[in-house]
Design an enzyme around this catalytic site. Structure first.
Site, PDB file in Angstrom:
ATOM      1  CB  ILE A 205      45.408  31.780  98.785  1.00 28.90           C
ATOM      2  CG1 ILE A 205      46.821  31.422  98.324  1.00 28.90           C
ATOM      3  CG2 ILE A 205      44.489  30.562  98.816  1.00 28.90           C
ATOM      4  CD1 ILE A 205      47.602  30.628  99.374  1.00 28.90           C
ATOM      5  CG  HIS A 206      40.706  36.134  98.047  1.00 26.35           C
ATOM      6  ND1 HIS A 206      41.317  36.120  96.832  1.00 26.35           N
ATOM      7  CD2 HIS A 206      39.471  36.640  97.841  1.00 26.35           C
ATOM      8  CE1 HIS A 206      40.491  36.625  95.929  1.00 26.35           C
ATOM      9  NE2 HIS A 206      39.361  36.945  96.501  1.00 26.35           N
ATOM     10  NE  ARG A 207      36.535  33.602  94.657  1.00 23.65           N
ATOM     11  CZ  ARG A 207      36.958  34.818  94.300  1.00 23.65           C
ATOM     12  NH1 ARG A 207      38.060  34.964  93.604  1.00 23.65           N
ATOM     13  NH2 ARG A 207      36.294  35.869  94.662  1.00 23.65           N
ATOM     14  NE  ARG A 240      37.438  35.324 103.892  1.00 23.62           N
ATOM     15  CZ  ARG A 240      37.412  34.505 102.848  1.00 23.62           C
ATOM     16  NH1 ARG A 240      37.324  33.214 103.027  1.00 23.62           N
ATOM     17  NH2 ARG A 240      37.471  34.976 101.628  1.00 23.62           N
ATOM     18  CG  ASP A 278      42.130  31.858  95.473  1.00 25.76           C
ATOM     19  OD1 ASP A 278      42.415  33.071  95.519  1.00 25.76           O
ATOM     20  OD2 ASP A 278      41.946  31.173  96.499  1.00 25.76           O
TER      21      ASP A 278
END
Ligand code: UDP
Length: 356
Positions: A205-207, A240, A278
């Protein structure tokens, strides 16, 4: 072209650049790499250069952690100065990051031919910073290499065939990487011993559209927590995303590990039961390694995966995520269909550029 400057800055670009750097070397094309510094942690950057034997960057700009405008602006300034001194025959950019756009813009204003690898992709979601970067980069490039027929058609629909831009379908360089490094990964990676799980689901998950919305991120984590009660979910977490989870006090019950290198990622992809992501690249890699994928987005640039039943888009809806998970449980697919070329994209691109 005999001298090419390649611009990279983010993790997926290191993976893509590895494949072409090798081909440039074989054909005697001089390549100088500019690393903008967008990704800078050792496990987001250095590990890829080491494992994939990417030539050390000739220039490190060290630009990161800024707003989109500030980041792109500083990159533009830094890259322009280097291009004026180096006078390359072409500037090569990959994908859709701020480094891509800054490189393309700096070069085109200096009348240096711009080469875009992974051209023509569209999500048709103008809220994604990546979509803006892609569209603008394609428009100011001189040579476009499209990975898929979908990408070619997107350009056609936007009128590119009437423009003085050379367009080629090359196949996808990420498939080259997956094929080339799979054997090395088997020998070098220790990740399966470390996680020590007979069965697991792999997630990433990083979008920005997910991490910047507390509601979406909360829903995704809740959906993954639910799946984790049935089968362990392993997530190499982007720095992030990790920070935001902590700041917002969103508590994952699944297994978070630090971002892994490419070899470890290959072994996780090869061994997992299913991929939930994602990421753009990871959607395709799931397919390369014969795994179904649930995509935590409303759109994808890799629409052929959805059309062929390998991928289901669920956005951040935890109910849809649970349904997609159920539907893939018993599903068997034949992953042998050729959607991304035969692993010879980089060879083809390098040969075209040598003659350009
Ligand atoms: N990747 C990796 N380790 C990780 C997560 C991703 O090596 O912990 C690789 C992944 O296999 C793919 C690339 O990084 O080759 C994709 O990068 P990312 O998901 O950051 O970007 P996107 O493809 O969404 O632009």
């Amino acid at each position: 072209m005999n001298k090419i400057i390649t611009i990279v800055g983010a993790r997926p670009q290191f993976v893509k650049a590895a494949t072409l750097s090798r081909q440039f070397n074989l054909l005697g094309i001089q390549e100088l790499i500019i690393h903008t510094g967008q990704h800078f942690d050792a496990n987001m950057s250095e590990v890829f250069f080491e494992e994939m034997e990417i030539p050390k960057p000739a220039y490190q700009l060290d630009i990161h952690g800024l707003t989109h405008g500030a980041m792109t602006g500083r990159m533009l300034e830094g890259i322009e100065e280097i291009l004026i001194n180096e006078k390359p025959d072409g500037v090569l950019v990959y994908g859709d990051t701020n480094s891509t756009l800054a490189g393309a813009l700096a070069a085109s204003k200096l009348h240096i031919p711009v080469i875009h690898v992974e051209a023509g992709l569209r999500s048709f979601n103008m809220e994604m910073p990546e979509e803006i970067n892609r569209i603008l980069t394609d428009r100011i490039s001189n040579i476009l290499f499209c990975p898929t027929d979908t990408a070619l058609n997107n350009l056609k629909n936007e009128g590119f065939s009437t423009m003085p831009i050379q367009i080629f379908k090359s196949g996808d360089v990420m498939q080259d990487a997956a094929l080339y490094y799979a054997e090395k990964a088997e020998m070098k990676s220790d990740i399966l011993r470390q996680i020590n799980l007979p069965k697991f689901v792999l997630g990433t998950i990083h979008r920005q559209e997910n991490t910047d919305s507390i509601e979406k991120l909360t829903n995704i984590v809740a959906g993954l927590n639910e799946i984790n009660r049935q089968i362990p979910v392993v997530v190499p977490i982007h720095p992030r995303t990790r920070n935001i989870l902590k700041q917002q006090n969103i508590i994952p019950e699944f297994i978070l590990i630090a971002p892994v290198g490419y070899f470890d990622m290959i072994m996780l992809l090869k061994t997992c039961e299913l991929v939930i992501t994602d990421s753009g690249g990871v959607q395709k890699e799931a397919f390369f390694f014969g795994k179904h994928c649930i995509t935590l987005r409303e759109q994808t640039e890799w629409i052929e995966l959805v059309e062929n039943g390998f991928n289901i888009l669920v956005g951040s809806d935890s109910l849809k995520l649970a349904q997609a998970f159920e539907s893939f449980k018993a599903k068997k697919s034949d992953f042998l269909v050729d959607l991304y070329g035969n692993g010879k994209a980089a060879e083809k691109i390098a040969e075209i550029l040598k003659k350009a």
